[in-house]
Design an enzyme around this catalytic site. Structure first.
Site, mmCIF file in Angstrom:
data_model
loop_
_atom_site.group_PDB
_atom_site.id
_atom_site.type_symbol
_atom_site.label_atom_id
_atom_site.label_comp_id
_atom_site.label_asym_id
_atom_site.label_seq_id
_atom_site.Cartn_x
_atom_site.Cartn_y
_atom_site.Cartn_z
ATOM 1 N N SER A 13 38.514 23.896 47.873
ATOM 2 C CA SER A 13 37.622 24.686 48.717
ATOM 3 C C SER A 13 36.659 23.721 49.417
ATOM 4 O O SER A 13 36.689 22.514 49.154
ATOM 5 C CB SER A 13 36.869 25.719 47.873
ATOM 6 O OG SER A 13 36.192 25.058 46.834
ATOM 7 N N SER A 14 35.826 24.279 50.285
ATOM 8 C CA SER A 14 34.838 23.479 51.037
ATOM 9 C C SER A 14 35.468 22.418 51.943
ATOM 10 O O SER A 14 34.926 21.343 52.109
ATOM 11 C CB SER A 14 33.847 22.757 50.109
ATOM 12 O OG SER A 14 33.249 23.660 49.254
ATOM 13 N N GLY A 18 35.654 27.592 57.429
ATOM 14 C CA GLY A 18 34.793 28.437 58.275
ATOM 15 C C GLY A 18 34.490 27.763 59.603
ATOM 16 O O GLY A 18 34.537 28.399 60.665
ATOM 17 N N GLU A 150 42.741 36.282 42.785
ATOM 18 C CA GLU A 150 42.156 37.366 43.580
ATOM 19 C C GLU A 150 42.655 37.395 45.013
ATOM 20 O O GLU A 150 42.593 38.415 45.682
ATOM 21 C CB GLU A 150 40.621 37.257 43.663
ATOM 22 C CG GLU A 150 39.896 37.206 42.359
ATOM 23 C CD GLU A 150 39.691 35.755 41.906
ATOM 24 O OE1 GLU A 150 38.783 35.542 41.136
ATOM 25 O OE2 GLU A 150 40.457 34.870 42.324
ATOM 26 N N LYS A 188 46.894 10.875 50.751
ATOM 27 C CA LYS A 188 48.036 11.475 50.069
ATOM 28 C C LYS A 188 48.351 12.874 50.631
ATOM 29 O O LYS A 188 47.454 13.694 50.843
ATOM 30 C CB LYS A 188 47.762 11.591 48.566
ATOM 31 C CG LYS A 188 47.381 10.274 47.894
ATOM 32 C CD LYS A 188 48.391 9.172 48.123
ATOM 33 C CE LYS A 188 49.591 9.259 47.217
ATOM 34 N NZ LYS A 188 50.519 8.109 47.451
ATOM 35 N N LYS A 224 55.199 12.800 58.184
ATOM 36 C CA LYS A 224 55.615 13.191 56.835
ATOM 37 C C LYS A 224 55.247 14.660 56.565
ATOM 38 O O LYS A 224 56.055 15.431 56.042
ATOM 39 C CB LYS A 224 54.896 12.271 55.847
ATOM 40 C CG LYS A 224 55.441 12.315 54.456
ATOM 41 C CD LYS A 224 54.867 11.137 53.677
ATOM 42 C CE LYS A 224 55.114 11.287 52.202
ATOM 43 N NZ LYS A 224 54.396 10.263 51.447
ATOM 44 N N CYS A 380 10.063 35.690 56.730
ATOM 45 C CA CYS A 380 10.138 36.796 55.773
ATOM 46 C C CYS A 380 9.266 36.486 54.554
ATOM 47 O O CYS A 380 8.068 36.673 54.594
ATOM 48 C CB CYS A 380 11.583 37.093 55.397
ATOM 49 S SG CYS A 380 11.778 38.766 54.784
ATOM 50 N N LEU A 381 9.840 35.925 53.472
ATOM 51 C CA LEU A 381 9.013 35.567 52.323
ATOM 52 C C LEU A 381 7.902 34.607 52.764
ATOM 53 O O LEU A 381 6.780 34.665 52.266
ATOM 54 C CB LEU A 381 9.882 34.912 51.246
ATOM 55 C CG LEU A 381 9.135 34.434 50.009
ATOM 56 C CD1 LEU A 381 8.541 35.612 49.254
ATOM 57 C CD2 LEU A 381 10.052 33.635 49.087
ATOM 58 N N GLN A 384 5.030 36.402 53.897
ATOM 59 C CA GLN A 384 4.317 37.019 52.777
ATOM 60 C C GLN A 384 3.456 35.986 52.034
ATOM 61 O O GLN A 384 2.319 36.276 51.669
ATOM 62 C CB GLN A 384 5.331 37.707 51.850
ATOM 63 C CG GLN A 384 6.112 38.805 52.595
ATOM 64 C CD GLN A 384 7.198 39.461 51.756
ATOM 65 O OE1 GLN A 384 7.475 39.058 50.633
ATOM 66 N NE2 GLN A 384 7.819 40.500 52.309
ATOM 67 N N HIS A 506 14.213 37.694 60.185
ATOM 68 C CA HIS A 506 14.876 36.385 60.086
ATOM 69 C C HIS A 506 15.356 35.931 61.465
ATOM 70 O O HIS A 506 16.516 36.150 61.811
ATOM 71 C CB HIS A 506 16.066 36.463 59.132
ATOM 72 C CG HIS A 506 15.672 36.655 57.703
ATOM 73 N ND1 HIS A 506 15.351 35.603 56.886
ATOM 74 C CD2 HIS A 506 15.524 37.770 56.959
ATOM 75 C CE1 HIS A 506 15.027 36.066 55.694
ATOM 76 N NE2 HIS A 506 15.125 37.382 55.709
ATOM 77 N N GLU A 508 16.188 33.109 62.398
ATOM 78 C CA GLU A 508 17.210 32.050 62.320
ATOM 79 C C GLU A 508 18.618 32.576 62.579
ATOM 80 O O GLU A 508 19.485 31.827 63.027
ATOM 81 C CB GLU A 508 17.147 31.339 60.959
ATOM 82 C CG GLU A 508 17.522 32.159 59.725
ATOM 83 C CD GLU A 508 16.342 32.887 59.083
ATOM 84 O OE1 GLU A 508 15.351 33.158 59.789
ATOM 85 O OE2 GLU A 508 16.424 33.210 57.884
HETATM 86 N N1 GLN Z 1 11.356 39.165 48.649
HETATM 87 C C1 GLN Z 1 10.752 39.562 49.869
HETATM 88 C C2 GLN Z 1 11.023 41.016 50.200
HETATM 89 O O1 GLN Z 1 11.930 41.600 49.694
HETATM 90 C C3 GLN Z 1 11.209 38.668 51.014
HETATM 91 C C4 GLN Z 1 12.639 38.841 51.381
HETATM 92 C C5 GLN Z 1 13.183 37.761 52.268
HETATM 93 O O2 GLN Z 1 12.610 36.708 52.397
HETATM 94 N N2 GLN Z 1 14.318 38.028 52.876
HETATM 95 O O3 GLN Z 1 10.358 41.598 50.993
#
Ligand code: GLN
Length: 543
Positions: A13-14, A18, A150, A188, A224, A380-381, A384, A506, A508
């Site tokens: 794998s890897s 993808g 699987e 190989k 080959k 996100c986090l 927070q 997010h 990103e």
């Molecule tokens: N744990 C946090 C929440 O559920 C942040 C989630 C995250 O960063 N995707 O809100």
């Protein structure tokens, strides 16, 4: 009618399956062929949403809110398309659907078997992507390695597809690995031969073989493989490890893979226009001044956990003609001596995450960014932790927290979303997918986006607690992005800081190499200025 290209993996794998799939999509799209992509994951989880990043790396979120394999991120970034839930199928989804049909009585009288019931379900999910996308070519990646228990039903299903769809409409490409033996300095081919035998045992003869290798592959080695694996000589394609993943489409195109696929499938042929892509890769590979970003998270030893964040930083830096040099900082190791580890970074990013582990280190990094006025970007986090840290500063107590980390905190500045209260089931129950966000004019967010309304992808259960919004705002926290009903703060920023911004979504996931995300662009630009101003790092940290 769509044509299908199925990609399987052999040996280990890897090997970059993808990336290969994303690259094949890129070279077909460069010929003006419409493409869609699907990943078949043989594990029994319904989706990777409940899996730890240690298991499977980042969870990628599609615009329609599916929690999917990180390979979908490669597909979207390379091909520039937006995929849906239908593009990631797992054994868990397939079996739960077949069992639910059985319980409903759909197969009354029948014995339910892997062939044909499970394989039919898989085939109908493959065809669904063709139906939804109306793409000329659907590329389907089978996860795992040939020989996995699987994976068998998936391989059997794709074998049947050639019979169902007609042999001119289906192509099989096998991605393998050629190990290098140092003592004799040889690559190989035996493991490749074995894995092709394994495929043949199931009834699949690959049309092309992509040979991943860390060394140049000689013509004799390709001969080959062609002979022993019974694959056309021009369809034995070398995939030598490159400096950047974005070079892979060019390697495949230059090796003739695009022409081979189009010839075999009889798809509309056109010259591949990869000029812009070539230019981008040349710029990526050229030496550039670095911009040093400290990424503070708890899975930093596992780079795949933050794949999209890393790519988004790379895209934004490239647009500024810089190289994003990421310092991976383990938040659990970020104790009182945050200074040592963060002193030289030009920007700090705290990415998404769940659970208490490592949180205090992230909060320390956030405080460092606020006090030293180092550009900070919270995803996100990370938004927070920014609000918690600012709350601790404003209310003068370390009691300030999120109820995710301290259920009985007296200052729950971050709390469960109202619709999350009472939700017990873990899978697919978060606030997921794209939501609109209204930007407050005059703020850093509005300036950076240059828009009034934006659409971004979410994956969270918690949010800024409305109860604390006013005191935090009065102290200098700016709510610069709001949900459509204005109840949820989607973006927060600090007033007295050059660039400190956190978003509840997010960004990103939406960054592309040729279309960097505005917030990443803005953050990297601010980080570049940290170097030129230079002075901040000498400020003392408040006790
Ligand atoms: N744990 C946090 C929440 O559920 C942040 C989630 C995250 O960063 N995707 O809100």
């Amino acid at each position: 009618m769509s044509k299908y290209v199925f990609i399987t993996g052999g040996v280990v794998s890897s090997v970059g399956k993808g990336i290969s799939v994303a690259s094949i999509g890129t070279i077909l799209k460069a010929r003006g062929i419409s493409v869609s992509v699907q990943k078949l994951d043989p594990y029994l989880n319904v989706d990777p949403g409940t899996m730890s990043p240690y298991q499977h790396g980042e969870v990628f979120v599609t615009q329609d809110g599916a929690e999917t394999d990180l390979d979908l991120g490669h597909y979207e970034r390379f091909i520039g398309i937006e995929l849906t839930q239908a593009s990631n199928v797992t054994s868990g989804q397939v079996y739960s659907s077949v069992v639910a049909q059985e319980r409903r009585g759909d197969f009354l009288g029948g014995t339910i078997q892997v062939v044909p019931h499970v394989t039919n379900e898989i085939k109908s999910r493959i065809r669904k992507v063709a139906e939804i996308s109306q793409a000329e070519v659907v590329i389907v990646e089978v996860g795992g390695t040939v020989g996995d228990i699987e994976g068998q039903p998936f391989l059997e299903a794709i074998r049947q597809m050639r019979k169902d769809e007609g042999k001119d409409n289906v192509l099989y490409i096998h991605v393998t690995f050629l190990p290098h033996i140092a003592a004799t300095d040889e690559l190989k081919t035996k493991p490749t031969q074995h894995s092709v035998n394994e495929l043949r045992r199931i009834g699949i003869q690959p049309d092309a073989i992509l040979c991943r290798s860390d060394k140049e592959i000689s013509e004799a080695t390709k001969d080959k493989i062609s002979l022993f694996c019974d694959v056309d000589r021009e369809a034995v394609i070398a995939l030598v490890t490159s400096d950047t993943i974005y070079e892979v489409p060019l390697l495949l195109e230059d090796a003739g893979l695009g022409e081979f696929i189009v010839g075999r499938l009889g798809a509309t042929d056109g010259k591949a226009n990869l000029d812009e892509w070539r230019d981008m890769v040349a710029r990526l590979k050229a030496p550039k001044e670095p911009v040093i970003i400290g990424l503070v998270g708890k899975y930093v030893e596992l780079r795949d956990a933050y794949y999209s964040v890393r790519e988004a930083l790379c895209h934004a830096a490239l647009a500024h003609n810089r190289e994003a040099k990421i310092e991976w900082l383990d938040s659990e190791q970020l104790d009182g001596r945050a200074d040592d580890k963060l002193g030289h970074v030009q920007g700090i990013i705290v990415p998404g995450g769940f659970g208490y582990r490592g949180i205090e280190g992230m909060i320390r990094a956030t405080r460092f960014a606020r006090e030293r006025k180092v550009p900070y970007f919270g995803l996100c986090l990370g938004m927070q932790t920014m609000v918690i840290e600012f709350g601790r500063h404003v209310f003068g107590t370390d009691q300030v927290n999120s109820t995710e980390f301290d259920a009985s905190t007296a200052y729950p500045v971050i709390d469960l979303l109202p619709e999350q209260r009472g939700v017990e089931q873990k899978g697919e129950t978060m606030r997921l997918g794209t939501f609109p966000c209204h930007l407050v004019q005059g703020t850093l967010a509005a300036r950076t986006y240059g828009a009034e309304v934006i659409h971004e992808r979410h994956r969270h259960r918690y949010e800024l607690n409305d109860h604390f919004r006013q005191p935090l705002e009065e102290a200098g926290l700016v709510s610069s992005g709001l949900s459509a009903d204005e109840k949820l703060v989607e973006i927060a920023e600090l007033r007295d800081h050059p660039w400190m911004l956190g978003c509840q979504f997010h960004p990103e996931f939406k960054s592309r190499p040729d279309r960097p995300h505005p917030l990443f662009l803005g953050f990297v630009e601010a980080a570049m200025e940290t170097l030129t101003e230079g002075a901040q790092t000498s400020l003392p940290l408040n006790p």
